[in-house]
Design an enzyme around this catalytic site. Structure first.
Site, PDB file in Angstrom:
ATOM      1  CB  CYS A 228      -9.167 -27.258  13.201  1.00 30.67           C
ATOM      2  SG  CYS A 228     -10.079 -25.728  13.547  1.00 30.67           S
TER       3      CYS A 228
ATOM      4  CD  GLN B 271     -10.177   7.295  -2.346  1.00 30.39           C
ATOM      5  OE1 GLN B 271     -11.259   7.367  -1.745  1.00 30.39           O
ATOM      6  NE2 GLN B 271      -9.185   6.532  -1.904  1.00 30.39           N
TER       7      GLN B 271
ATOM      8  CB  CYS C 179      -6.658 -24.677   9.849  1.00 33.99           C
ATOM      9  SG  CYS C 179      -7.068 -24.511  11.597  1.00 33.99           S
TER      10      CYS C 179
ATOM     11  CG  ASP D 152      -6.057  -5.128   2.253  1.00 32.44           C
ATOM     12  OD1 ASP D 152      -5.745  -4.669   3.375  1.00 32.44           O
ATOM     13  OD2 ASP D 152      -6.540  -4.419   1.348  1.00 32.44           O
TER      14      ASP D 152
ATOM     15  CG  ASP E 247      -2.026   0.970   1.171  1.00 37.41           C
ATOM     16  OD1 ASP E 247      -2.111   1.704   0.170  1.00 37.41           O
ATOM     17  OD2 ASP E 247      -2.816   1.020   2.129  1.00 37.41           O
ATOM     18  CB  SER E 248       0.498   4.558  -1.535  1.00 36.94           C
ATOM     19  OG  SER E 248      -0.628   5.096  -0.859  1.00 36.94           O
ATOM     20  N   GLY E 249       0.763   3.926   1.706  1.00 38.73           N
ATOM     21  CA  GLY E 249       0.997   4.541   3.004  1.00 38.73           C
ATOM     22  C   GLY E 249       0.290   5.867   3.189  1.00 38.73           C
ATOM     23  N   GLY E 250      -0.421   6.343   2.172  1.00 38.62           N
ATOM     24  CA  GLY E 250      -1.116   7.619   2.285  1.00 38.62           C
ATOM     25  C   GLY E 250      -2.148   7.634   3.395  1.00 38.62           C
ATOM     26  CG  PHE E 251      -5.667   4.960   5.609  1.00 40.57           C
ATOM     27  CD1 PHE E 251      -6.820   5.709   5.735  1.00 40.57           C
ATOM     28  CD2 PHE E 251      -5.395   4.005   6.574  1.00 40.57           C
ATOM     29  CE1 PHE E 251      -7.687   5.507   6.810  1.00 40.57           C
ATOM     30  CE2 PHE E 251      -6.250   3.798   7.640  1.00 40.57           C
ATOM     31  CZ  PHE E 251      -7.397   4.554   7.754  1.00 40.57           C
TER      32      PHE E 251
ATOM     33  CG  HIS F 194      -9.190 -21.245  13.065  1.00 44.18           C
ATOM     34  ND1 HIS F 194      -9.714 -22.424  12.562  1.00 44.18           N
ATOM     35  CD2 HIS F 194     -10.245 -20.375  13.182  1.00 44.18           C
ATOM     36  CE1 HIS F 194     -11.020 -22.287  12.407  1.00 44.18           C
ATOM     37  NE2 HIS F 194     -11.367 -21.052  12.775  1.00 44.18           N
TER      38      HIS F 194
ATOM     39  N   GLY G  82     -11.358   4.063  -0.196  1.00 41.15           N
ATOM     40  CA  GLY G  82     -12.261   4.981   0.481  1.00 41.15           C
ATOM     41  C   GLY G  82     -13.566   4.379   0.945  1.00 41.15           C
TER      42      GLY G  82
ATOM     43  CB  CYS H 257     -11.706 -25.854  10.225  1.00 43.81           C
ATOM     44  SG  CYS H 257     -10.201 -24.937   9.850  1.00 43.81           S
TER      45      CYS H 257
END
Length: 372
Positions: free
Chosen positions: A313, A193, A310, A270, A90-94, A339, A220, A308
């Site tokens: 589990c 946006q 995993c 994500d 991610d650009s890091g702007g947020f 998990h 956004g 599950c």
């Protein structure tokens, strides 16, 4: 990057993305490794147990600590972390906007103070790309002007205007660098946006999708609006996005959010939710959420989820996880995180299988039926 569509079921898509480091099947969920590690896990857990083809890192955090130059000198994120599949950064702007008490946004970029030591920094469209060149991520996100909701029409209008300006600067700079032999295997995504205002979303999507980006994200959202407003905005926006490029919905979300937005044509997701919830005692299952710290699990010999497969589990009981959480044992965080991420990754895999078989509508109904 190579992108192909394997099947479309109504609006839901099953696609394949090939980067220099992995072949990624969509729909996909990216575990969040903000500072170069998925919390509580290491690269062996990822590569041998969970097996995601891509994880997310954050430009803001990695720039401040340990520093992008250091990571470059250590061979980029892949060598530094030993996770040899794909990275999206991610650009890091947020983060620059949300973690600073004294942030200033102008036409050139974002001026902010480090949340670590208060030092001053400025992110510009070129700066965040240069940082991501040093990180050597497979997919780079450009700097955008994110607006927290609710917001005035004037603020949203300024946001999309600035985002388009920065997008043009970003793509021109990146393609120029590639013409010089730099960042040949790195891909770049723009971020649409516009809040939940359909007129602004149309303007932003139309302007950005005319540019030569490798993929497009919807940003956004999941920033304070109602869920249905988010779904409606995604449903409105995706038709303006190219069919032959990946579609990424940033920072979303719950299992229900993923299913609803796959239904509306999104490929990539994500969110910190599975890892953060794991650490707080909430585990995701096919039948809903489990609060593992509850007293009723103290002597429960069942796995977290009988459906599950995993690592956690297959090997441990609810009673053991309950004990570890109550004892504040570090091992709990690893087992719970494995998990929850397995649940998310398996949900994406099952959704893909349903799309390939042109039965995603039925899959969606079954998903909700199990949770009831």
């Amino acid at each position: 990057m190579k992108f192909s569509i394997d099947n479309i079921d109504n609006q839901a898509r099953a696609c394949t993305i090939k980067t220099a480091n992995s072949t990624i099947k969509t729909p996909l969920f990216m575990p969040v490794g903000t500072v170069g590690a998925v919390k509580a896990l290491d690269a062996v857990d990822l590569k041998e147990i969970l097996k995601p083809e891509i994880i997310l890192g954050n430009t803001y955090h990695l720039y401040l600590r340990p520093g992008d130059e250091l990571i470059k000198n250590q061979g980029g994120l892949h060598n530094f972390t030993k996770f040899n599949k794909s990275f999206l950064t991610d650009s890091g702007g947020f983060q620059a906007f949300s973690l600073s008490d004294n942030v200033k946004i102008d036409e050139d970029g974002i001026l902010f103070r480090s949340h670590i030591d208060g030092s001053k920094h400025k992110f510009t469209p070129q700066k965040v790309i240069d940082i991501q060149y040093n990180l050597n991520s497979d997919i780079m996100m450009i700097l955008d002007d994110l607006v927290a909701l609710p917001a005035t029409k004037e603020r949203i209008a300024a946001s999309i205007k600035r985002t388009t300006k920065w997008a043009k600067e970003s793509i021109n700079y990146h393609r120029d660098q590639q013409s010089k032999g730099i960042a040949q295997h790195q891909n770049i995504f723009a971020i649409i946006q516009g809040g939940t205002d359909f007129d602004f979303r149309k303007i932003s999507a139309t302007e950005l999708c005319e540019l030569d980006f490798d993929g497009f994200a919807i940003g956004g959202l999941s920033v304070g609006e109602e869920n249905q407003a988010m779904y409606d905005t995604v449903e409105f926006t995706t038709p303006f996005m190219p069919k032959d490029k990946p579609r990424y919905l940033m920072g979303v979300g719950t299992p229900e959010d993923l299913i609803e937005n796959i239904y509306r044509g999104v490929d990539m997701f994500d969110c910190v939710m599975p890892t953060r919830n794991a650490r707080n005692g909430t585990l995701f299952t096919t039948f809903g959420k489990v609060n593992i710290k509850a007293a009723r699990y103290k002597e429960d010999s069942n796995p977290i989820d009988n459906n599950c497969s995993c690592y956690s589990c297959k090997n441990y009981s609810r009673a053991y996880l309950n004990h570890l959480f109550r004892a504040r044992e570090i091992t709990y965080f690893r087992l719970a995180t494995i998990h929850n991420l397995h649940y998310y990754l398996k949900l994406m895999s099952d959704a893909r299988e349903a799309i390939l078989n042109s039965r995603f509508k039925e899959f969606r109904v079954e998903f909700y039926k199990k949770r009831r």
